[in-house]
Design a protein around this motif. Structure first.
Motif, mmCIF file in Angstrom:
data_model
loop_
_atom_site.group_PDB
_atom_site.id
_atom_site.type_symbol
_atom_site.label_atom_id
_atom_site.label_comp_id
_atom_site.label_asym_id
_atom_site.label_seq_id
_atom_site.Cartn_x
_atom_site.Cartn_y
_atom_site.Cartn_z
ATOM 1 N N HIS A 256 63.744 -18.372 -2.988
ATOM 2 C CA HIS A 256 65.242 -17.797 -2.256
ATOM 3 C C HIS A 256 64.859 -17.553 -0.744
ATOM 4 O O HIS A 256 65.772 -17.976 0.009
ATOM 5 C CB HIS A 256 65.565 -16.337 -3.049
ATOM 6 N N VAL A 257 63.784 -16.936 -0.301
ATOM 7 C CA VAL A 257 63.763 -16.722 1.280
ATOM 8 C C VAL A 257 63.397 -18.002 1.941
ATOM 9 O O VAL A 257 63.805 -18.182 2.827
ATOM 10 C CB VAL A 257 62.529 -15.436 1.207
ATOM 11 N N ARG A 258 62.388 -18.598 1.392
ATOM 12 C CA ARG A 258 62.191 -19.812 2.024
ATOM 13 C C ARG A 258 62.732 -20.879 2.088
ATOM 14 O O ARG A 258 62.966 -21.474 3.228
ATOM 15 C CB ARG A 258 60.596 -20.244 1.078
ATOM 16 N N PRO A 259 63.762 -21.188 1.249
ATOM 17 C CA PRO A 259 64.695 -22.036 1.357
ATOM 18 C C PRO A 259 65.927 -21.732 2.422
ATOM 19 O O PRO A 259 66.326 -22.447 3.232
ATOM 20 C CB PRO A 259 65.271 -22.452 0.034
ATOM 21 N N GLY A 260 66.173 -20.447 2.362
ATOM 22 C CA GLY A 260 67.092 -19.847 3.353
ATOM 23 C C GLY A 260 66.540 -19.920 4.780
ATOM 24 O O GLY A 260 67.296 -20.370 5.711
ATOM 25 N N VAL A 261 65.238 -19.652 4.792
ATOM 26 C CA VAL A 261 64.590 -19.745 6.247
ATOM 27 C C VAL A 261 64.462 -21.422 6.636
ATOM 28 O O VAL A 261 64.938 -21.494 7.834
ATOM 29 C CB VAL A 261 63.172 -19.293 6.152
ATOM 30 N N ALA A 262 64.179 -22.141 5.591
ATOM 31 C CA ALA A 262 64.332 -23.612 6.119
ATOM 32 C C ALA A 262 65.496 -24.126 6.402
ATOM 33 O O ALA A 262 65.704 -24.953 7.427
ATOM 34 C CB ALA A 262 63.426 -24.186 4.872
ATOM 35 N N ALA A 263 66.409 -23.654 5.862
ATOM 36 C CA ALA A 263 67.928 -24.082 6.102
ATOM 37 C C ALA A 263 68.364 -23.514 7.457
ATOM 38 O O ALA A 263 68.959 -24.315 8.351
ATOM 39 C CB ALA A 263 68.852 -23.667 5.201
ATOM 40 N N ARG A 264 68.087 -22.365 7.834
ATOM 41 C CA ARG A 264 68.518 -21.840 9.136
ATOM 42 C C ARG A 264 67.667 -22.673 10.255
ATOM 43 O O ARG A 264 68.191 -22.919 11.304
ATOM 44 C CB ARG A 264 68.047 -20.422 9.357
ATOM 45 N N LEU A 265 66.405 -22.971 9.972
ATOM 46 C CA LEU A 265 65.510 -23.643 10.920
ATOM 47 C C LEU A 265 66.324 -24.824 11.261
ATOM 48 O O LEU A 265 66.167 -25.639 12.326
ATOM 49 C CB LEU A 265 64.042 -23.677 10.626
ATOM 50 N N THR A 266 66.526 -25.777 10.130
ATOM 51 C CA THR A 266 67.251 -26.888 10.047
ATOM 52 C C THR A 266 68.574 -27.073 11.113
ATOM 53 O O THR A 266 68.589 -28.016 11.713
ATOM 54 C CB THR A 266 67.364 -27.657 8.847
#
Length: 274
Positions: A256-266
């Motif tokens: 949950h946290v890691r995919p959200g952070v990755a999406a924001r960085l992208t």
């Protein structure tokens, strides 16, 4: 070992009802062998009255103490984690589809009500018995009416002092041998559940591995948390609580946290490139 051997032999040689009673017959056979070998201490089985009534408030009137309540609350968290797994596994054993979000809280509330009532008679916190799930799977008896009837029998036995004293003479090794069988069945059911948890994904495998490692740590290394405060040790020394907590936290972080952070960085990189 003899008790386990008797249980396996009964399950192997018998069919029908006798096979369903393999666990109980193994317990009886192990007790009989202990009697032949002179390993039964029957000194406490004699004497006393016929009826044994529980004593209300054996430790006096209840007094609320926050310091004493906090460790019990931590222990209750471990009990709730255990009840969660047992509710799901029991549903798997009886072939019933349940909604964990609604049925698990019912189990927890039942444990809480039983603990509240038991506390009035000086009993500790109560939690669902995992060995009963193993018995359900071994015997194949899934009727709730059988479970209710067994509860009534246990209540009657609790009031009959001679029966209680007779049961108390069963050697701990015999009880332990029977417990090993039924708890091993629960372990197998847990492995079956893990097999449906998409463990071919490296992330899921890593989460399960870390949760199992930390959950087994106080068992494999006794006293590893010996220098921690007593109230903290109550929670850390519960492998079920630690394993469930670690698995939940890692699941949130990785899925949950890691995919959200990755999406924001992208998204940020895309906007910066524009």
């Amino acid at each position: 070992m003899a008790t386990i051997g008797f249980t396996v032999a009964c399950y192997l040689l018998f069919t029908g009802i006798l096979r369903q009673l393999a666990v109980m017959m193994g317990l009886l056979a192990g007790t009989a062998l202990a009697g032949v070998l002179g390993a039964i201490d029957a000194s406490g089985a004699g004497g006393g009255g016929v009826f044994s009534l529980p004593e209300p408030m054996p430790f006096g009137s209840p007094v609320f103490n926050l310091v004493a309540a906090l460790p019990l609350m931590l222990y209750s968290l471990a009990s709730m984690a255990e009840a969660t797994g047992q509710t799901v596994i029991n549903a798997e054993a009886v072939g019933k589809d349940i909604d964990a979000r609604t049925d698990v809280p019912r189990t927890v509330r039942g444990d809480a009500l039983t603990s509240l009532l038991g506390g009035c008679f000086g009993l500790p916190l109560m939690v669902t018995s995992g060995e009963n799930i193993g018995i359900v799977r071994v015997t194949g008896v899934r009727s709730r009416f059988v479970t209710a009837a067994a509860g009534v029998v246990l209540i009657v036995i609790g009031f009959l002092a001679p029966v209680s004293r007779a049961i108390s003479v069963i050697p701990s090794a015999v009880v332990g041998g029977t417990a090993m069988v039924v708890f091993a069945v629960i372990t197998v059911l847990g492995i079956q559940m893990l097999g449906r948890s998409d463990l071919d994904r490296h992330t899921s495998t890593f989460i399960c591995a870390v949760a199992l490692a930390l959950g087994l740590l106080p068992i494999l290394v006794p006293g590893v948390y010996g220098h921690f405060p007593p109230n903290v040790r109550i929670l850390l020394e519960s492998g079920v609580a630690v394993g469930a907590f670690v698995a939940a936290v890692l699941n949130i972080l990785f899925h949950h946290v890691r995919p959200g952070v990755a999406a924001r960085l992208t998204t940020a990189r895309t906007e910066s490139d524009r």
